[in-house]
Motif scaffolding. Structure first.
Motif, PDB file in Angstrom:
ATOM      1  N   VAL A 327       0.863  -1.181   0.000  1.00 13.26           N
ATOM      2  CA  VAL A 327       0.000   0.000   0.000  1.00 13.26           C
ATOM      3  C   VAL A 327       0.899   1.229   0.000  1.00 13.26           C
ATOM      4  O   VAL A 327       1.730   1.405   0.892  1.00 13.26           O
ATOM      5  CB  VAL A 327      -0.932   0.003   1.227  1.00 13.26           C
ATOM      6  CG1 VAL A 327      -1.811   1.242   1.213  1.00 13.26           C
ATOM      7  CG2 VAL A 327      -1.786  -1.261   1.244  1.00 13.26           C
ATOM      8  N   MET A 328       0.760   2.071  -1.010  1.00 13.75           N
ATOM      9  CA  MET A 328       1.638   3.221  -1.176  1.00 13.75           C
ATOM     10  C   MET A 328       0.842   4.517  -1.173  1.00 13.75           C
ATOM     11  O   MET A 328      -0.375   4.516  -1.361  1.00 13.75           O
ATOM     12  CB  MET A 328       2.433   3.072  -2.484  1.00 13.75           C
ATOM     13  CG  MET A 328       3.383   1.884  -2.489  1.00 13.75           C
ATOM     14  SD  MET A 328       4.111   1.552  -4.110  1.00 13.75           S
ATOM     15  CE  MET A 328       2.721   0.813  -4.971  1.00 13.75           C
ATOM     16  N   ARG A 329       1.542   5.604  -0.961  1.00 11.31           N
ATOM     17  CA  ARG A 329       0.881   6.903  -0.897  1.00 11.31           C
ATOM     18  C   ARG A 329       0.279   7.302  -2.237  1.00 11.31           C
ATOM     19  O   ARG A 329      -0.747   7.967  -2.291  1.00 11.31           O
ATOM     20  CB  ARG A 329       1.881   7.977  -0.439  1.00 11.31           C
ATOM     21  CG  ARG A 329       2.381   7.764   0.976  1.00 11.31           C
ATOM     22  CD  ARG A 329       3.355   8.855   1.392  1.00 11.31           C
ATOM     23  NE  ARG A 329       3.947   8.551   2.699  1.00 11.31           N
ATOM     24  CZ  ARG A 329       4.868   9.297   3.295  1.00 11.31           C
ATOM     25  NH1 ARG A 329       5.313  10.400   2.695  1.00 11.31           N
ATOM     26  NH2 ARG A 329       5.350   8.950   4.480  1.00 11.31           N
ATOM     27  N   ASP A 330       0.939   6.913  -3.325  1.00  8.94           N
ATOM     28  CA  ASP A 330       0.476   7.265  -4.658  1.00  8.94           C
ATOM     29  C   ASP A 330      -0.121   6.015  -5.307  1.00  8.94           C
ATOM     30  O   ASP A 330       0.569   5.009  -5.497  1.00  8.94           O
ATOM     31  CB  ASP A 330       1.634   7.800  -5.496  1.00  8.94           C
ATOM     32  CG  ASP A 330       1.181   8.333  -6.844  1.00  8.94           C
ATOM     33  OD1 ASP A 330       0.006   8.126  -7.209  1.00  8.94           O
ATOM     34  OD2 ASP A 330       2.004   8.954  -7.543  1.00  8.94           O
ATOM     35  N   ALA A 331      -1.398   6.082  -5.672  1.00  7.45           N
ATOM     36  CA  ALA A 331      -2.058   4.922  -6.279  1.00  7.45           C
ATOM     37  C   ALA A 331      -1.473   4.591  -7.643  1.00  7.45           C
ATOM     38  O   ALA A 331      -1.615   3.458  -8.127  1.00  7.45           O
ATOM     39  CB  ALA A 331      -3.559   5.195  -6.403  1.00  7.45           C
ATOM     40  N   ASN A 332      -0.801   5.549  -8.281  1.00  5.77           N
ATOM     41  CA  ASN A 332      -0.204   5.317  -9.597  1.00  5.77           C
ATOM     42  C   ASN A 332       1.263   4.908  -9.507  1.00  5.77           C
ATOM     43  O   ASN A 332       1.918   4.755 -10.546  1.00  5.77           O
ATOM     44  CB  ASN A 332      -0.335   6.576 -10.458  1.00  5.77           C
ATOM     45  CG  ASN A 332      -1.784   6.895 -10.776  1.00  5.77           C
ATOM     46  OD1 ASN A 332      -2.566   5.995 -11.072  1.00  5.77           O
ATOM     47  ND2 ASN A 332      -2.140   8.170 -10.709  1.00  5.77           N
ATOM     48  N   ALA A 333       1.773   4.745  -8.295  1.00  4.79           N
ATOM     49  CA  ALA A 333       3.172   4.342  -8.134  1.00  4.79           C
ATOM     50  C   ALA A 333       3.339   2.876  -8.504  1.00  4.79           C
ATOM     51  O   ALA A 333       2.434   2.053  -8.312  1.00  4.79           O
ATOM     52  CB  ALA A 333       3.624   4.582  -6.696  1.00  4.79           C
ATOM     53  N   LEU A 334       4.483   2.547  -9.049  1.00  5.37           N
ATOM     54  CA  LEU A 334       4.847   1.175  -9.404  1.00  5.37           C
ATOM     55  C   LEU A 334       3.880   0.589 -10.440  1.00  5.37           C
ATOM     56  O   LEU A 334       3.523  -0.573 -10.394  1.00  5.37           O
ATOM     57  CB  LEU A 334       4.888   0.288  -8.154  1.00  5.37           C
ATOM     58  CG  LEU A 334       5.903  -0.881  -8.176  1.00  5.37           C
ATOM     59  CD1 LEU A 334       7.311  -0.364  -8.324  1.00  5.37           C
ATOM     60  CD2 LEU A 334       5.762  -1.726  -6.940  1.00  5.37           C
TER      61      LEU A 334
END
Length: 703
Positions: A327-334
């Motif tokens: 779970v990351m801060r940016d939903a578009n990360a990775l």
């Protein structure tokens, strides 16, 4: 002339008829089964194995010279299991008779049904087929004999063609007792078109591999056009299409499909060369393309060539593999990753040169290598343009934004390393450098960052520097010793000429202090987690703030308010613009088992002189600090400096939420000192009058 030709043709016809009669007579009067003992003895003499012919041998003569068999069994090598090495239920092979007269071997389709092969390797590493492929040494020439020089032989003119090969329901058992691996290759079905040397023919292969230990089953289907030379050392595959399906309890989704295609595959065993053109591997959203060249593939295999990993979505691939994405801060990360490199590999190493990685909005260039796959030694030299590391961190809670402690790069690196299993760090063998032009982490912006990593034999060392860090710079190093049960950490770092206000605004969203700071720290700790490291933290640090402003805190106003409160006078109105200015603030601190102690805080301004000491407990976050502020009054009308006044202020609470109180006794003492002395002297004068001269002197000596 015509009569002579008739005579010749008649003779040839008679000879052919005679040959047919003789062959037919042989077929009628000779039973091939009578020669079973001779055949079995010949095999025993040649390879030392027992051949058992259980079924009947059937011959065909014209136009195909052929033989079909029933069940045949070949015994295993000595010292291996009693079950046979190979077993065939049925076989059929035919050779066309007349082309043999012109040195042409034309074989009809070869059919093998129910083939079973048991391959094995014992605990000493000896396999059960070594005696079948061994060659006998050439006999030495007799003493005194004349050895003729070898003459180049003429190229063999014999032509071979096979109508095709059919392999039905074959089974291969592979038992490696040395490694403990056991595989079953079953349902092997092979079909080919007509086989002629140096001409392409179609190949269709299907099989299933069962790994009972890993509870995996892999189904494989291969189609291609194959060209083979007469010496069987040069192979060419075109239009390769390999489809694979892996199934098992541990396989994501219980089943995983992948495909491999190649336009052309060239294998020259004589030169030990391999060339694969337009290789493409696909599995789900992952697509890899390459052109590979191999050399010395039998002796010292080496492979090289360009490899391209097409852009894919790592989060989607993880979901396809049933791996829970972080779970990351940016939903578009990775969600975007592509890679290109030139591969140089052996059977025990891989080197990626001209490496180009595009991860989301970050571009990375450089090289990376792995040596000794069994005990990997990793090396890298990478450069990235810009990295927003915050996109990949876990979401930040709103309540924690203003209370999070500031962690330096070295401390952050140490904390990250402490999260890894100790055994992983002990085995880590890595050496490399990473350069980033820009990076943001924990909302802190940095430029021109350099990181060096060295890890071997349980010692992990990092060196990091930031050449542009809020108008200043940073340098530090971290050393971690994990050779013993309890990891030991050592951190040394230094920041110079860093602007505090923009740093705090980026990190916490607000800045309650400004100025320029210089600081250095030498810290040591040991432990397996954050709490153990905190409680064992020891070391020292020193700091120097210049032209600093502490916002929301007006020391002079606090003193004035306290005096007004004591006198009963009205308090001045609060102001959001309260601040305390210091031209310089210095100090040193020692840390013992997670408790920071400072006894030499000194701060200067045009109106204040501050001295302070106290402690901060890093384990509990508790703050216990006291400062003595000397407030300098402005010169009076005659230009004379007014008397100094010292006030004590106590700080408590926590590091994230400090609180302060003014010591009233210090205010009373300074405010009323002159009046108290005056009253005391009047009282002593009265005593002298009543009790006699000298009484006041006696009381002064006593008190």
């Amino acid at each position: 002339m015509g009569k002579s030709l008739k005579i010749i043709l008649s003779i040839l016809a008679a000879l052919i008829l005679l040959l047919i009669v003789i062959i037919s007579a042989l077929f009628i009067f000779i039973d091939p089964n009578d020669f079973k003992p001779e055949i079995q003895a010949a095999v025993k003499d040649r390879i030392g194995r027992e051949l058992t012919l259980e079924g009947d041998l059937n011959l065909s003569i014209f136009p195909w010279l052929g033989i079909s068999t029933g069940k045949m069994t070949l015994s295993n090598a000595e010292g291996f299991q009693t079950k046979p090495f190979a077993e065939i239920q049925e076989s059929d092979i035919n050779v066309k008779l007349l082309p043999l007269l012109s040195k042409e071997i034309e074989v009809d389709r070869i059919v093998l049904k129910g083939l079973t092969v048991n391959l094995a390797k014992n605990k000493q590493g000896v396999n059960n087929w070594h005696d079948l492929i061994g060659t006998k040494p050439e006999p030495s020439p007799a003493p005194g004999s004349v050895t003729q020089e070898a003459r180049p032989t003429e190229k063999a003119q014999t032509l071979l063609s096979i109508g095709g090969i059919t392999l039905e329901n074959a089974f291969i058992d592979w038992d490696n007792q040395k490694s403990g691996k056991h595989l079953e290759i079953k349902d092997v079905n092979l079909g080919t078109d007509k086989i002629v040397f140096d001409e392409p023919f179609a190949v269709d292969l299907a099989l299933t591999i069962v790994n009972a230990q890993a509870k995996l089953t892999e189904s494989i289907k291969l189609t291609a056009d194959l060209t083979v030379n007469e010496k069987l050392d040069n192979f060419q595959l075109t239009g390769v299409n390999l489809q694979s399906t892996t199934a098992g309890e541990k396989v994501p989704g219980k089943s995983l499909k992948s495909a491999l295609t190649a336009a052309n595959v060239l294998l020259n065993m004589a030169k030990q060369d391999l060339k694969i053109s337009t290789l493409r591997v696909e599995s789900g959203d992952l697509k890899i393309a390459a052109d590979i060249t191999g050399t010395r593939i039998k002796d010292q295999p080496s492979f090289q060539g360009p490899v391209a990993v097409e852009q894919f979505n790592p989060v989607l691939v993880m979901k396809q593999l049933e791996i829970t994405p972080p779970v990351m801060r940016d939903a578009n990360a990775l969600t975007r990753l592509a890679m290109n490199f030139n591969l140089q590999a052996t059977d025990d190493a891989a080197n990626l040169q001209d490496l180009l990685i595009k991860l989301d909005d970050t571009t990375i260039n450089g090289s990376a290598s792995v040596d000794n796959f069994s005990q990997p030694a990793i090396a890298f030299n990478l450069t990235a343009d810009a990295l927003d590391a915050d996109r990949y961190l876990t979401p930040e809670k709103e309540a924690d934004k203003n209370s999070k402690p500031i962690a330096s790069p070295a401390v952050t690196t140490a904390a990250a390393a402490s999260l890894l299993p100790v055994e992983t760090l002990r085995k880590l063998n890595a050496n490399g450098e990473l350069t980033l032009h820009e990076m943001k982490i924990n909302n802190l912006n940095m430029q021109d960052i350099h990181l060096k990593l060295s890890a071997k034999n349980g010692i992990v060392t990092t060196q990091q520097s930031v050449n542009q860090f809020y108008q200043g710079n940073y340098s530090g190093n971290m050393n971690m010793d994990v050779r013993n049960k309890l990891p030991v950490l050592a951190v040394n770092e230094k920041i110079s000429h860093v602007q505090v206000e923009p740093l705090l605004k980026d990190y916490k969203g607000e800045a309650k202090m400004s100025g320029v700071v210089n600081m250095s720290a030498q810290l040591q700790a040991q432990g397996n987690n954050k709490d153990e490291i905190k409680s064992s933290l020891n070391g020292q640090l020193n700091f120097l703030f210049k032209d600093s402003v502490i916002l929301g805190f007006n020391l002079q106003k606090i003193i004035d308010n306290s005096k007004a409160l004591i006198k009963g006078a009205p308090l001045p109105a609060d102001s959001k613009n309260d601040q305390t200015l210091f031209s310089e603030m210095t100090g040193t601190a020692t840390i013992n088992n997670g408790v920071l102690s400072n006894n030499d805080l000194v701060a200067y301004s045009s109106k204040l002189r501050v001295n302070g000491k106290g402690s901060a407990n890093l384990n509990t976050d508790a703050l216990n600090y006291k400062i003595k502020a000397t407030l300098l009054k402005s010169p009076d009308a005659d230009g004379q400096q007014a008397e100094k006044m010292t006030v004590a202020v106590n700080f408590g609470g926590t590091l994230s939420k400090p609180s302060y109180t003014v010591d009233p006794s210090s205010l009373l003492t300074e405010e009323n000192k002159a009046k108290i002395e005056e009253k005391k002297q009047k009282l002593l004068d009265k005593l002298d009058k009543k009790l006699g001269p000298g009484t006041s002197d006696l009381l002064k000596r006593i008190f």
